[in-house]
Design an enzyme around this catalytic site. Structure first.
Site, PDB file in Angstrom:
ATOM      1  N   CYS A   1      -8.321  -9.894  17.785  1.00 52.27           N
ATOM      2  CA  CYS A   1      -7.615 -10.771  18.731  1.00 52.27           C
ATOM      3  C   CYS A   1      -6.219 -11.110  18.205  1.00 52.27           C
ATOM      4  O   CYS A   1      -6.081 -11.612  17.088  1.00 52.27           O
ATOM      5  CB  CYS A   1      -8.421 -12.045  18.935  1.00 52.27           C
ATOM      6  SG  CYS A   1      -7.507 -13.334  19.784  1.00 52.27           S
TER       7      CYS A   1
ATOM      8  N   CYS B   1      -5.881 -15.033  17.286  1.00 54.37           N
ATOM      9  CA  CYS B   1      -6.640 -15.697  16.225  1.00 54.37           C
ATOM     10  C   CYS B   1      -5.759 -15.926  14.988  1.00 54.37           C
ATOM     11  O   CYS B   1      -4.828 -15.158  14.726  1.00 54.37           O
ATOM     12  CB  CYS B   1      -7.866 -14.856  15.851  1.00 54.37           C
ATOM     13  SG  CYS B   1      -9.295 -15.151  16.919  1.00 54.37           S
TER      14      CYS B   1
ATOM     15  N   HIS C   1     -11.827 -18.799  18.496  1.00 53.15           N
ATOM     16  CA  HIS C   1     -11.770 -17.765  19.532  1.00 53.15           C
ATOM     17  C   HIS C   1     -12.809 -18.003  20.634  1.00 53.15           C
ATOM     18  O   HIS C   1     -12.625 -17.559  21.769  1.00 53.15           O
ATOM     19  CB  HIS C   1     -12.016 -16.402  18.860  1.00 53.15           C
ATOM     20  CG  HIS C   1     -11.887 -15.232  19.770  1.00 53.15           C
ATOM     21  ND1 HIS C   1     -10.661 -14.718  20.151  1.00 53.15           N
ATOM     22  CD2 HIS C   1     -12.829 -14.478  20.413  1.00 53.15           C
ATOM     23  CE1 HIS C   1     -10.865 -13.681  20.969  1.00 53.15           C
ATOM     24  NE2 HIS C   1     -12.160 -13.524  21.145  1.00 53.15           N
TER      25      HIS C   1
ATOM     26  N   ASN D   1      -3.824 -19.738  32.467  1.00 51.18           N
ATOM     27  CA  ASN D   1      -4.602 -18.770  33.241  1.00 51.18           C
ATOM     28  C   ASN D   1      -5.907 -18.584  32.523  1.00 51.18           C
ATOM     29  O   ASN D   1      -5.908 -18.096  31.402  1.00 51.18           O
ATOM     30  CB  ASN D   1      -3.899 -17.398  33.244  1.00 51.18           C
ATOM     31  CG  ASN D   1      -3.014 -17.220  34.434  1.00 51.18           C
ATOM     32  OD1 ASN D   1      -3.131 -17.938  35.420  1.00 51.18           O
ATOM     33  ND2 ASN D   1      -2.137 -16.257  34.344  1.00 51.18           N
TER      34      ASN D   1
ATOM     35  N   SER E   1      -5.640 -11.724  30.009  1.00 49.31           N
ATOM     36  CA  SER E   1      -6.047 -10.537  29.257  1.00 49.31           C
ATOM     37  C   SER E   1      -6.792 -10.862  27.966  1.00 49.31           C
ATOM     38  O   SER E   1      -7.417 -10.001  27.384  1.00 49.31           O
ATOM     39  CB  SER E   1      -4.810  -9.698  28.946  1.00 49.31           C
ATOM     40  OG  SER E   1      -3.831 -10.524  28.336  1.00 49.31           O
TER      41      SER E   1
ATOM     42  N   HIS F   1      -9.247 -15.751  24.174  1.00 50.59           N
ATOM     43  CA  HIS F   1      -8.911 -16.821  23.222  1.00 50.59           C
ATOM     44  C   HIS F   1      -8.261 -17.982  24.003  1.00 50.59           C
ATOM     45  O   HIS F   1      -7.363 -17.759  24.804  1.00 50.59           O
ATOM     46  CB  HIS F   1      -7.938 -16.277  22.157  1.00 50.59           C
ATOM     47  CG  HIS F   1      -7.788 -17.191  20.993  1.00 50.59           C
ATOM     48  ND1 HIS F   1      -8.272 -16.905  19.743  1.00 50.59           N
ATOM     49  CD2 HIS F   1      -7.221 -18.422  20.899  1.00 50.59           C
ATOM     50  CE1 HIS F   1      -8.007 -17.909  18.933  1.00 50.59           C
ATOM     51  NE2 HIS F   1      -7.365 -18.845  19.612  1.00 50.59           N
TER      52      HIS F   1
ATOM     53  N   HIS G   1      -5.925 -20.295  25.438  1.00 46.04           N
ATOM     54  CA  HIS G   1      -4.465 -20.419  25.308  1.00 46.04           C
ATOM     55  C   HIS G   1      -3.824 -20.679  26.664  1.00 46.04           C
ATOM     56  O   HIS G   1      -4.441 -20.495  27.710  1.00 46.04           O
ATOM     57  CB  HIS G   1      -3.863 -19.150  24.696  1.00 46.04           C
ATOM     58  CG  HIS G   1      -3.883 -17.947  25.596  1.00 46.04           C
ATOM     59  ND1 HIS G   1      -5.027 -17.224  25.866  1.00 46.04           N
ATOM     60  CD2 HIS G   1      -2.892 -17.351  26.313  1.00 46.04           C
ATOM     61  CE1 HIS G   1      -4.740 -16.238  26.697  1.00 46.04           C
ATOM     62  NE2 HIS G   1      -3.458 -16.289  26.996  1.00 46.04           N
TER      63      HIS G   1
ATOM     64  N   GLN H   1       0.433 -21.030  28.593  1.00 46.22           N
ATOM     65  CA  GLN H   1       1.796 -20.512  28.493  1.00 46.22           C
ATOM     66  C   GLN H   1       2.808 -21.559  28.944  1.00 46.22           C
ATOM     67  O   GLN H   1       2.465 -22.491  29.673  1.00 46.22           O
ATOM     68  CB  GLN H   1       1.956 -19.282  29.386  1.00 46.22           C
ATOM     69  CG  GLN H   1       1.043 -18.133  29.030  1.00 46.22           C
ATOM     70  CD  GLN H   1       1.436 -16.877  29.785  1.00 46.22           C
ATOM     71  OE1 GLN H   1       2.587 -16.448  29.726  1.00 46.22           O
ATOM     72  NE2 GLN H   1       0.498 -16.311  30.504  1.00 46.22           N
TER      73      GLN H   1
HETATM   74 ZN   LIG Z   1      -8.878 -15.101  19.148  1.00 42.93          ZN
END
Ligand SMILES: [Zn+2]
Ligand SMILES: [Zn+2]
Length: 351
Positions: free
Chosen positions: A55, A58, A118, A158, A166, A169, A171, A173
């Site tokens: 990933c 990570c 993750h 998203n 995609s 993990h 996250h 933006q």
């Molecule tokens: Zn990750």
């Protein structure tokens, strides 16, 4: 007049007005009374490891482009290796007669890892683990917004592969830009017109009315309310609105940031519990532009646009009439709110 034929919002097709953007949506409640077609399937969810060596988000891993992530233990932001906006684009505009127009655009795109883990998502994180995400949003809004050419800071998330995300993990933006983008610009115009007419924000009056009506409320705490807006387009679309008028996240104190973390978790736990699946959505903050002006008309809020309709695998499509005319929904926002409110408050994976 025959009472049976009197117009009501429960039985009759109707259009609802969105005062924030000035658009309309078609509601067809009579169709939601049909028996549901098709199976309500459960999706087998993969169990993700706490750390994935492949990933790129990570801690300690190499990203495409050669950057190495630090061994971060708190939420971590970095400039997107595939930024859609660049800060060194030359200024300029281009026209060719009345019908062809283009402006150069400058900006900065960042990625925010919500957790070093993750395998987590916001609804699976503790409120005191989400609070540092809110702290980082505030810091980024302040820092990016202070750059002279940045006039709007769009913070968003998203979640889920069906939203085009995609990497699982956790996250989000941030895209900060010179231009004020289309959606906040529409809301800016409507909120300013309302504020000039009434001396109060549109969302302060809207929230007061919803708190009295109660039918579309989902969750609340001392500083925020989560609800399904009267004009929701997506089946389980929701909004988080601050009780106090805050122009932006910059004005939030520690208690308010903790309360935002709390309501973010409350709402997303409801979402996950609805179909017992990690619920996909696009969510983001709408707040005052960073154009150096005061914005007493702006009222901080977050939108959540989830595509799932009636099971972990059946999503709503925006096609046909919706692309060509205007959005349409069957289940009313009031029924959606009732379904979400009745769900357990504890995440289904913990039961
Ligand atoms: Zn990750
Ligand atoms: Zn908005």
């Amino acid at each position: 007049m025959n009472l049976m034929s009197e117009f009501n919002l429960i039985d009759h097709p109707h259009r609802r007005y969105n005062p924030l953007n000035g658009e309309w949506i078609l509601v067809s409640p009579h169709r939601a009374k049909r028996p549901w077609q098709g199976q309500v399937e459960k999706v087998v969810e993969d169990v993700r490891p706490k750390y994935d060596p492949k990933c790129y988000l990570c801690p300690g891993n190499e990203r495409i482009g050669g950057h190495i992530n630090p061994e971060y233990t708190e939420p971590f932001a970095f400039v997107n290796d595939f930024s859609s906006l660049l800060n060194d684009t030359p200024e300029g505009s281009w026209t060719d007669g009345e019908l062809f127009k283009a402006d150069s655009e400058q900006g900065i795109c960042k990625v925010i890892c919500f957790s070093p883990r993750h395998d987590l998502t916001i609804p699976q994180m503790e409120v005191d683990e989400i609070k540092p995400v809110i702290d980082l949003w505030q810091k980024e809004y302040n820092e990016l917004g202070a750059i002279p050419f940045i006039n709007y800071v769009q913070i968003f998330e998203n979640k889920g592969s069906i939203m085009g995300c995609s990497n699982p993990h956790p996250h989000g933006q941030i895209w900060a830009s010179k231009a004020i983008p289309v959606e906040p610009e529409k809301e800016s115009i409507r909120q300013l017109a309302y504020f000039e007419k009434h001396g109060r924000t549109l969302l302060a009056d809207y929230l007061d009315a919803e708190l009295k009506k109660e039918v579309r409320l989902l969750a609340s705490n001392d500083h925020f309310v989560a609800l399904i807006p009267f004009w929701a387009v997506w089946p389980f679309e929701a909004m988080i609105v601050s009780r106090k008028q805050l122009q932006s996240i910059a004005q939030m104190n520690d208690a308010e940031k903790l309360a935002l973390a709390d309501i973010y978790k409350q709402l997303t736990v409801m979402y996950d519990n609805l179909f017992e699946v990690s619920f996909a959505y696009s969510a983001g903050i709408h707040q005052a532009p960073t154009d150096g002006k005061d914005h007493p008309e702006w009222h901080f809020h977050m939108h959540f646009y989830p595509p799932l309709l009636r099971s972990a695998s059946v999503k709503k499509f925006m096609v046909g009439y919706e692309m060509l005319a205007n959005p349409q929904r069957d289940i009313t926002p009031e029924l959606s709110a009732q379904r979400l409110r009745e769900l357990p408050k504890v995440h289904y994976r913990l039961i």
